[in-house]
Design a protein around this motif. Structure first.
Motif, mmCIF file in Angstrom:
data_model
loop_
_atom_site.group_PDB
_atom_site.id
_atom_site.type_symbol
_atom_site.label_atom_id
_atom_site.label_comp_id
_atom_site.label_asym_id
_atom_site.label_seq_id
_atom_site.Cartn_x
_atom_site.Cartn_y
_atom_site.Cartn_z
ATOM 1 N N HIS A 116 6.833 4.205 -10.131
ATOM 2 C CA HIS A 116 6.151 4.167 -8.834
ATOM 3 C C HIS A 116 7.130 3.890 -7.696
ATOM 4 O O HIS A 116 8.143 3.217 -7.893
ATOM 5 N N LEU A 117 6.776 4.390 -6.527
ATOM 6 C CA LEU A 117 7.456 4.038 -5.288
ATOM 7 C C LEU A 117 6.469 3.230 -4.456
ATOM 8 O O LEU A 117 5.325 3.647 -4.267
ATOM 9 N N CYS A 118 6.896 2.079 -3.992
ATOM 10 C CA CYS A 118 6.073 1.239 -3.129
ATOM 11 C C CYS A 118 6.523 1.465 -1.697
ATOM 12 O O CYS A 118 7.713 1.380 -1.403
ATOM 13 N N LEU A 119 5.561 1.765 -0.832
ATOM 14 C CA LEU A 119 5.867 2.045 0.569
ATOM 15 C C LEU A 119 5.027 1.148 1.468
ATOM 16 O O LEU A 119 3.852 0.913 1.192
ATOM 17 N N ARG A 120 5.643 0.684 2.551
ATOM 18 C CA ARG A 120 4.927 -0.132 3.527
ATOM 19 C C ARG A 120 5.586 0.056 4.887
ATOM 20 O O ARG A 120 6.806 0.130 4.992
ATOM 21 N N ALA A 121 4.757 0.124 5.925
ATOM 22 C CA ALA A 121 5.251 0.285 7.291
ATOM 23 C C ALA A 121 4.568 -0.736 8.195
ATOM 24 O O ALA A 121 3.391 -1.034 8.016
ATOM 25 N N ALA A 122 5.306 -1.258 9.157
ATOM 26 C CA ALA A 122 4.724 -2.212 10.102
ATOM 27 C C ALA A 122 3.690 -1.522 10.990
ATOM 28 O O ALA A 122 2.684 -2.125 11.361
ATOM 29 N N ASN A 123 3.928 -0.264 11.311
ATOM 30 C CA ASN A 123 3.008 0.523 12.146
ATOM 31 C C ASN A 123 2.560 1.754 11.364
ATOM 32 O O ASN A 123 3.318 2.286 10.552
ATOM 33 N N ALA A 124 1.360 2.205 11.624
ATOM 34 C CA ALA A 124 0.855 3.397 10.950
ATOM 35 C C ALA A 124 1.800 4.570 11.185
ATOM 36 O O ALA A 124 2.351 4.730 12.278
ATOM 37 N N CYS A 125 2.018 5.364 10.141
ATOM 38 C CA CYS A 125 2.881 6.534 10.265
ATOM 39 C C CYS A 125 2.546 7.551 9.176
ATOM 40 O O CYS A 125 1.796 7.255 8.246
ATOM 41 N N LYS A 126 3.112 8.722 9.327
ATOM 42 C CA LYS A 126 2.888 9.808 8.372
ATOM 43 C C LYS A 126 4.231 10.349 7.934
ATOM 44 O O LYS A 126 5.220 10.283 8.666
ATOM 45 N N GLY A 127 4.256 10.927 6.730
ATOM 46 C CA GLY A 127 5.497 11.506 6.249
ATOM 47 C C GLY A 127 5.287 12.250 4.954
ATOM 48 O O GLY A 127 4.167 12.627 4.597
#
Length: 113
Positions: A96-107
């Motif tokens: 698995h890759l765990c992803l987290r962003a302080a602000n909403a984003c797309k990619g």
């Protein structure tokens, strides 16, 4: 689905062509809500992943139980996450890759074998 290889045979692996991999046939669109952890399963056979986002994203590679939080202080014990990785080889055993962003984003995540 068989994934395209990242490394190609001659003549595509020589000179300037080696700097531009083929578009992958395995791309995941990702939408991150602000400060919400998202775990993405690594496709079977994937060895390389490219990250492309329209905002800052922190990533940690591991298993289904791996987690990460947004840093509030410095860490010196190796448990941090990578900010905006570009292209990475996946370690053996990573599921698995765990992803987290302080602000909403797309990619997107682009995978190769």
């Amino acid at each position: 689905m068989i994934m395209l290889p990242f490394h190609e045979e001659f003549p595509f692996n020589a000179g300037r062509l080696a700097f531009a991999p083929l578009f992958s046939d395995r791309v995941e669109d990702i939408v991150l809500a602000a400060d919400v952890l998202l775990r993405v399963q690594v496709p079977p056979g994937a060895q390389i992943v490219a990250f492309s986002f329209d905002g800052d994203v922190r990533v940690r590679c591991g298993g289904a139980e791996t987690s990460l939080g947004l840093p509030a202080a410095s860490s010196t014990d190796g448990t941090g996450s990578v900010l905006n990785p570009a292209l990475r080889r996946l370690p053996a055993g990573a599921t698995h890759l765990c992803l987290r962003a302080a602000n909403a984003c797309k990619g997107s995540l682009e995978f190769w074998s």
